[in-house]
Design an enzyme around this catalytic site. Structure first.
Site, short mmCIF file in Angstrom:
data_model
loop_
_atom_site.label_atom_id
_atom_site.label_comp_id
_atom_site.label_asym_id
_atom_site.label_seq_id
_atom_site.Cartn_x
_atom_site.Cartn_y
_atom_site.Cartn_z
N ILE A 16 0.34 22.75 6.29
CA ILE A 16 1.71 23.19 6.01
C ILE A 16 2.08 22.96 4.56
O ILE A 16 3.19 23.24 4.13
CB ILE A 16 2.74 22.48 6.93
CG1 ILE A 16 2.53 20.96 6.93
CG2 ILE A 16 2.67 23.02 8.33
CD1 ILE A 16 3.56 20.20 7.75
N GLY A 20 -1.94 19.82 -5.13
CA GLY A 20 -2.90 19.11 -5.98
C GLY A 20 -3.77 18.19 -5.16
O GLY A 20 -4.62 18.64 -4.40
N ALA A 22 -2.88 16.25 -2.69
CA ALA A 22 -2.50 15.99 -1.30
C ALA A 22 -2.46 17.30 -0.53
O ALA A 22 -1.98 18.30 -1.03
CB ALA A 22 -1.11 15.34 -1.27
N LYS A 23 -3.02 17.24 0.68
CA LYS A 23 -2.91 18.39 1.60
C LYS A 23 -2.12 17.87 2.79
O LYS A 23 -2.33 16.73 3.23
CB LYS A 23 -4.33 18.81 2.03
CG LYS A 23 -4.38 19.93 3.02
CD LYS A 23 -5.80 20.10 3.62
CE LYS A 23 -6.78 20.66 2.63
NZ LYS A 23 -6.76 22.15 2.63
N ASP A 131 11.26 12.38 -9.01
CA ASP A 131 10.82 13.77 -8.91
C ASP A 131 11.69 14.52 -7.91
O ASP A 131 11.19 15.23 -7.04
CB ASP A 131 9.34 13.84 -8.49
CG ASP A 131 8.80 15.25 -8.69
OD1 ASP A 131 7.87 15.64 -7.96
OD2 ASP A 131 9.36 15.97 -9.53
#
Ligand SMILES: COc1cccc(Nc2ncc(-c3ccc(C(=O)NCC(=O)Nc4ccccc4)cc3)c(OCC3CCNCC3)n2)c1
Length: 315
Positions: A16, A20, A22-23, A131
Site C-alpha cells: 500500500i 525509499g 520502507a515498503k 516532516d
C-alpha cells in the site's frame, strides 16, 4: 526466523506504499482478523540510518494518542526490520480531499484540530515530527486523522544534517531555516509545515468566504520566516480560527492510558498460550515491566491496548 514469525502471526497482503527504504504492506492478524500496516525496511539499504530507525521505534513506544498511528509490534530479522502498525482504512487525507473536490470549512476545522492535537501531544513528549506533510496524515475507519511519520526515503542529495525525508521528500513543507540547513528548533519547523498543510488544504480545494480570510491570514503567522516570530502549537490550540464554532480549545492530552491490561485480551492470550488467566496476566505484567527497561530479554513480548493484542515468545 523473523520472516516465519511475521507470516505466523500475519497474512501479508498487497503493497500500500513505497517510500525509499520502507515498503508498507497491508497485513491481517491471523488471530484477531485485524488489518495492520506492515512497514518493512531492509537493513542493508538502511545502512548508517539504522540507528535512526531504532530511535523511531523507541519514539513510537512512547507515543500513544488518539491521533497518532499506533505501533503494535516490531519483528526484527537479520536482514529486515518490520514494524506492525495501525492500519488506516481511509487512506491519505489528500486523496480524500481530491476525491471529494471540496470540504466545508467546518470539516477542514475538525481535521485541523485533530492535527494540532496530535502535534501538541508529540511535542509534549519531547519529540518534533520534522516532516509534517499531507502524505503523513491518514484517515482511520472512524473518519479521524492519524499522524504518521512515513519516514526514511532516498539519500538526501545535499547530504544536509536534517532528517532524510525533509531533505529529499518534501522541501515544499519544510521551514526556511530547515531548507537553508541552519540548526533549527523542531517544534517551530513543525508549525511552519502545519501552516503549509492548512494553506494547502484551504487554497484551491475548499470554498472559503471572504470575512474569514482575515482570520486565516492571522493564522498564516505560522509561516513567519523568523522562527521566533512564529505562532507556537499551544497558541494554536485556542486560536480564534481554530475555536470558531467549537468555542473550546483543542483537547490534546492522550485518551489512551498506557499499560492497562484488557480482560478479553488476557482470555484470548491464555487460550493461545495454553496457560491459565492468572499465569497469563502475570506474564503480561512482567513483560510490561520488561518493556520499560532497555535491555529487556523477556520470555514473552506483548503489545496490547484496548482493542487488540499481539504476543510473541523470544527463543
Ligand atoms: C485504503 O487505502 C489506503 C491507501 C493508503 C494507505 C492506507 N492505509 C495505511 N495505513 C497505515 C499506514 C502507515 C502507518 C504508519 C506508518 C509509520 O511509518 N509509522 C511510524 C510513525 O508513525 N512514526 C511516528 C509517528 C508520529 C511521530 C513520530 C514518529 C507507515 C504507514 C499506511 O502507509 C501507507 C503509506 C503510503 C504513502 N503515504 C504514507 C502512507 N497506509 C490505505
Amino acid at each position: 526466523t523473523g520472516d516465519e514469525e511475521l507470516h505466523h502471526f500475519y497474512e501479508v497482503l498487497e503493497t500500500i506504499g513505497n517510500g525509499g527504504f520502507a515498503k508498507v504492506k497491508l497485513g491481517r492478524h491471523r488471530l484477531t482478523g485485524e488489518k495492520v500496516a506492515i512497514k518493512i525496511m531492509d537493513k542493508k539499504q538502511l545502512g548508517e540510518d539504522l540507528p535512526r530507525v531504532k530511535l523511531e521505534i523507541e519514539a513510537m513506544k512512547n507515543l500513544s494518542h488518539q491521533h497518532v498511528c499506533r505501533m503494535y509490534q516490531v519483528i526484527e530479522t537479520t536482514a529486515k526490520i518490520c514494524l506492525v502498525l495501525e492500519y488506516c482504512s481511509g487512506g491519505e487525507l489528500f486523496d480524500y480531499i481530491i476525491a471529494k473536490e471540496c470540504l466545508t470549512e467546518m470539516e477542514t476545522r475538525v481535521f485541523f484540530r485533530q492535527i494540532i492535537s496530535a502535534l501538541a501531544y508529540v511535542h509534549s513528549r519531547g519529540y518534533a515530527h520534522r516532516d509534517l506533510k499531507p502524505e503523513n496524515l491518514l484517515i482511520d475507519d472512524n473518519h479521524n486523522l492519524k499522524l504518521i511519520d512515513f519516514g526514511l526515503c532516498g539519500k538526501p542529495k545535499g547530504g544536509m544534517q536534517c532528517r532524510l525525508n525533509t531533505c529529499c521528500g518534501s522541501p515544499a513543507y519544510a521551514a526556511p531555516e530547515v531548507i537553508l540547513g541552519k540548526s533549527y528548533i523542531g517544534s517551530s519547523a513543525d508549525v511552519w509545515s502545519l501552516g503549509v498543510v492548512l494553506y494547502a488544504l484551504l487554497c484551491g480545494y475548499l470554498p472559503f468566504d471572504d470575512e474569514n480570510c482575515m482570520a486565516l491570514y492571522k493564522l498564516i503567522e505560522m509561516m513567519q520566516v523568523e522562527p521566533q516570530d512564529r505562532l507556537t502549537v499551544s497558541e494554536l490550540l485556542d486560536h480564534p480560527w481554530v475555536t470558531k464554532d467549537f468555542n473550546i480549545p483543542v483537547e490534546w492530552h492522550s485518551k489512551q492510558q498506557m499499560g492497562n491490561i484488557d480482560a478479553d485480551c488476557i482470555t484470548e492470550m491464555s487460550i493461545a498460550l495454553k496457560r491459565s488467566r492468572e499465569t497469563t496476566t502475570q506474564l503480561v505484567k512482567e513483560t510490561l515491566r520488561f518493556s520499560e527497561d532497555d535491555d529487556s530479554t523477556g520470555s514473552l513480548e506483548l503489545i496490547s491496548d484496548n482493542d487488540s493484542c499481539t504476543c510473541r515468545t523470544h527463543g
